[in-house]
Design a protein around this motif. Sequence first.
Motif, PDB file in Angstrom:
ATOM      1  N   SER A  80       7.650  -6.705  -2.467  1.00 35.95           N
ATOM      2  CA  SER A  80       8.580  -6.511  -3.823  1.00 35.95           C
ATOM      3  C   SER A  80       8.580  -7.848  -4.139  1.00 35.95           C
ATOM      4  N   LYS A  81       8.605  -8.984  -3.028  1.00 37.33           N
ATOM      5  CA  LYS A  81       8.901 -10.209  -3.515  1.00 37.33           C
ATOM      6  C   LYS A  81       7.644 -10.830  -4.020  1.00 37.33           C
ATOM      7  N   GLU A  82       6.454 -10.332  -4.043  1.00 36.03           N
ATOM      8  CA  GLU A  82       5.266 -10.664  -4.623  1.00 36.03           C
ATOM      9  C   GLU A  82       4.832  -9.955  -5.624  1.00 36.03           C
ATOM     10  N   VAL A  83       5.165  -8.724  -5.701  1.00 38.65           N
ATOM     11  CA  VAL A  83       4.532  -7.722  -6.898  1.00 38.65           C
ATOM     12  C   VAL A  83       5.887  -7.457  -7.637  1.00 38.65           C
ATOM     13  N   VAL A  84       6.090  -8.055  -8.736  1.00 37.09           N
ATOM     14  CA  VAL A  84       7.571  -7.765  -9.593  1.00 37.09           C
ATOM     15  C   VAL A  84       7.235  -6.351 -10.317  1.00 37.09           C
ATOM     16  N   MET A  85       8.336  -5.683 -10.007  1.00 37.12           N
ATOM     17  CA  MET A  85       8.137  -4.214 -10.596  1.00 37.12           C
ATOM     18  C   MET A  85       9.731  -3.848 -10.671  1.00 37.12           C
ATOM     19  N   ARG A  86       9.764  -3.038 -11.783  1.00 36.45           N
ATOM     20  CA  ARG A  86      11.179  -2.295 -12.036  1.00 36.45           C
ATOM     21  C   ARG A  86      11.817  -1.616 -10.690  1.00 36.45           C
ATOM     22  N   PHE A  87      11.060  -1.001 -10.191  1.00 40.52           N
ATOM     23  CA  PHE A  87      11.142  -0.110  -9.034  1.00 40.52           C
ATOM     24  C   PHE A  87      10.181  -0.338  -8.095  1.00 40.52           C
ATOM     25  N   PHE A  88      10.307  -0.761  -6.914  1.00 43.46           N
ATOM     26  CA  PHE A  88       9.089  -1.021  -6.094  1.00 43.46           C
ATOM     27  C   PHE A  88       8.888   0.561  -5.265  1.00 43.46           C
ATOM     28  N   PRO A  89       7.755   1.077  -5.444  1.00 44.43           N
ATOM     29  CA  PRO A  89       7.412   2.370  -4.897  1.00 44.43           C
ATOM     30  C   PRO A  89       7.682   2.321  -3.616  1.00 44.43           C
ATOM     31  N   SER A  90       8.082   3.608  -3.008  1.00 51.06           N
ATOM     32  CA  SER A  90       8.442   3.863  -1.450  1.00 51.06           C
ATOM     33  C   SER A  90       7.068   4.072  -0.994  1.00 51.06           C
ATOM     34  N   LEU A  91       6.572   3.775   0.257  1.00 51.21           N
ATOM     35  CA  LEU A  91       5.579   3.730   0.881  1.00 51.21           C
ATOM     36  C   LEU A  91       5.374   4.782   1.785  1.00 51.21           C
ATOM     37  N   THR A  92       4.294   5.425   1.908  1.00 50.18           N
ATOM     38  CA  THR A  92       3.978   6.369   2.943  1.00 50.18           C
ATOM     39  C   THR A  92       2.492   5.860   3.507  1.00 50.18           C
ATOM     40  N   PHE A  93       2.136   5.876   4.631  1.00 50.39           N
ATOM     41  CA  PHE A  93       1.134   5.423   5.316  1.00 50.39           C
ATOM     42  C   PHE A  93       0.524   6.611   6.126  1.00 50.39           C
ATOM     43  N   ILE A  94      -0.796   6.689   5.488  1.00 47.44           N
ATOM     44  CA  ILE A  94      -1.729   8.015   5.857  1.00 47.44           C
ATOM     45  C   ILE A  94      -3.047   7.126   6.466  1.00 47.44           C
ATOM     46  N   LEU A  95      -3.400   7.876   7.692  1.00 48.18           N
ATOM     47  CA  LEU A  95      -4.437   7.585   8.498  1.00 48.18           C
ATOM     48  C   LEU A  95      -5.761   7.752   7.902  1.00 48.18           C
ATOM     49  N   ASP A  96      -6.798   6.913   7.468  1.00 51.41           N
ATOM     50  CA  ASP A  96      -7.905   7.047   6.705  1.00 51.41           C
ATOM     51  C   ASP A  96      -9.012   7.117   7.782  1.00 51.41           C
ATOM     52  N   ASP A  97      -9.548   8.228   8.119  1.00 53.79           N
ATOM     53  CA  ASP A  97     -10.887   8.352   8.982  1.00 53.79           C
ATOM     54  C   ASP A  97     -12.111   8.393   8.511  1.00 53.79           C
ATOM     55  N   SER A  98     -12.152   8.173   7.080  1.00 56.67           N
ATOM     56  CA  SER A  98     -13.437   8.120   6.431  1.00 56.67           C
ATOM     57  C   SER A  98     -14.510   7.377   6.879  1.00 56.67           C
ATOM     58  N   VAL A  99     -14.084   6.142   7.493  1.00 48.59           N
ATOM     59  CA  VAL A  99     -14.838   5.147   7.972  1.00 48.59           C
ATOM     60  C   VAL A  99     -15.706   5.572   9.432  1.00 48.59           C
ATOM     61  N   GLU A 100     -14.801   6.660  10.039  1.00 54.80           N
ATOM     62  CA  GLU A 100     -15.333   7.122  11.553  1.00 54.80           C
ATOM     63  C   GLU A 100     -16.017   8.227  10.857  1.00 54.80           C
ATOM     64  N   LYS A 101     -16.063   9.021   9.992  1.00 52.05           N
ATOM     65  CA  LYS A 101     -16.779  10.196   9.809  1.00 52.05           C
ATOM     66  C   LYS A 101     -18.118   9.799   9.262  1.00 52.05           C
ATOM     67  N   HIS A 102     -17.898   8.679   8.554  1.00 55.09           N
ATOM     68  CA  HIS A 102     -19.355   8.085   8.066  1.00 55.09           C
ATOM     69  C   HIS A 102     -20.130   7.562   8.837  1.00 55.09           C
ATOM     70  N   MET A 103     -19.838   6.857   9.854  1.00 59.52           N
ATOM     71  CA  MET A 103     -20.290   6.536  11.174  1.00 59.52           C
ATOM     72  C   MET A 103     -21.015   7.454  11.982  1.00 59.52           C
ATOM     73  N   ARG A 104     -19.992   8.728  12.283  1.00 63.90           N
ATOM     74  CA  ARG A 104     -20.755  10.026  12.784  1.00 63.90           C
ATOM     75  C   ARG A 104     -21.822  10.410  12.266  1.00 63.90           C
ATOM     76  N   ILE A 105     -21.750  10.702  10.792  1.00 61.13           N
ATOM     77  CA  ILE A 105     -22.755  11.048   9.802  1.00 61.13           C
ATOM     78  C   ILE A 105     -24.086  10.344   9.956  1.00 61.13           C
ATOM     79  N   GLU A 106     -23.821   8.905   9.943  1.00 63.99           N
ATOM     80  CA  GLU A 106     -24.901   8.022  10.169  1.00 63.99           C
ATOM     81  C   GLU A 106     -25.688   8.343  11.499  1.00 63.99           C
ATOM     82  N   ASN A 107     -24.920   8.330  12.631  1.00 62.69           N
ATOM     83  CA  ASN A 107     -25.404   8.434  13.964  1.00 62.69           C
ATOM     84  C   ASN A 107     -26.218   9.889  14.139  1.00 62.69           C
TER      85      ASN A 107
END
Length: 123
Positions: A80-107
Motif C-alpha cells: 500500500s506504500k507503493e500502490v496508492v489506492m483509496r482502500f488497499f485490497p485484502s489479500l488471499t494467497f492461492i497455490l497455483d499448480d498450473s506450471v506443474e500440470k503443464h510440465m506433467r502434460i509435456e512429459n
Amino acid sequence: MPINRVDRLNSLLKEVISDIIRRRVKNPVVSELITVTQVKITKDLHHAKVYISIIGDEKVKAETMDALDKAKGFIAVQASKEVVMRFFPSLTFILDDSVEKHMRIENILNQIHEDERKRGSKE
C-alpha cells in the motif's frame, strides 16, 4: 470502471507483491523458488487473489503458503506504500499448480512421441 484499469492494477499489484515477497519478507520458511503468477482484484477493489507458484515438495509448498498467509498483513501494508489506492485490497494467497500440470502434460506428450518413434523404428 473500465476493465483496462483493473488489468493495470492486477499487473501492478503482481509486480509489487512479488518484489515485497522476495526482498522484504524475512521468514526463512518462505521458499526462494516462489513466483507470483497472477493477481485478480475484484471489481470493487476490496479483495485480491494472489496466485503463487512454488517449486518444491508438498511440505515446502504448505509451509510457504502458511508463512505467506501469516505475513499477508505485512505484505499489504508494504504494498500500500507503493500502490496508492483509496482502500488497499485484502489479500488471499492461492497455490497455483498450473506450471506443474503443464510440465506433467509435456512429459506425457514427450513419452508418447518417444513410444511412437520406437514403434516406427521396429517396423
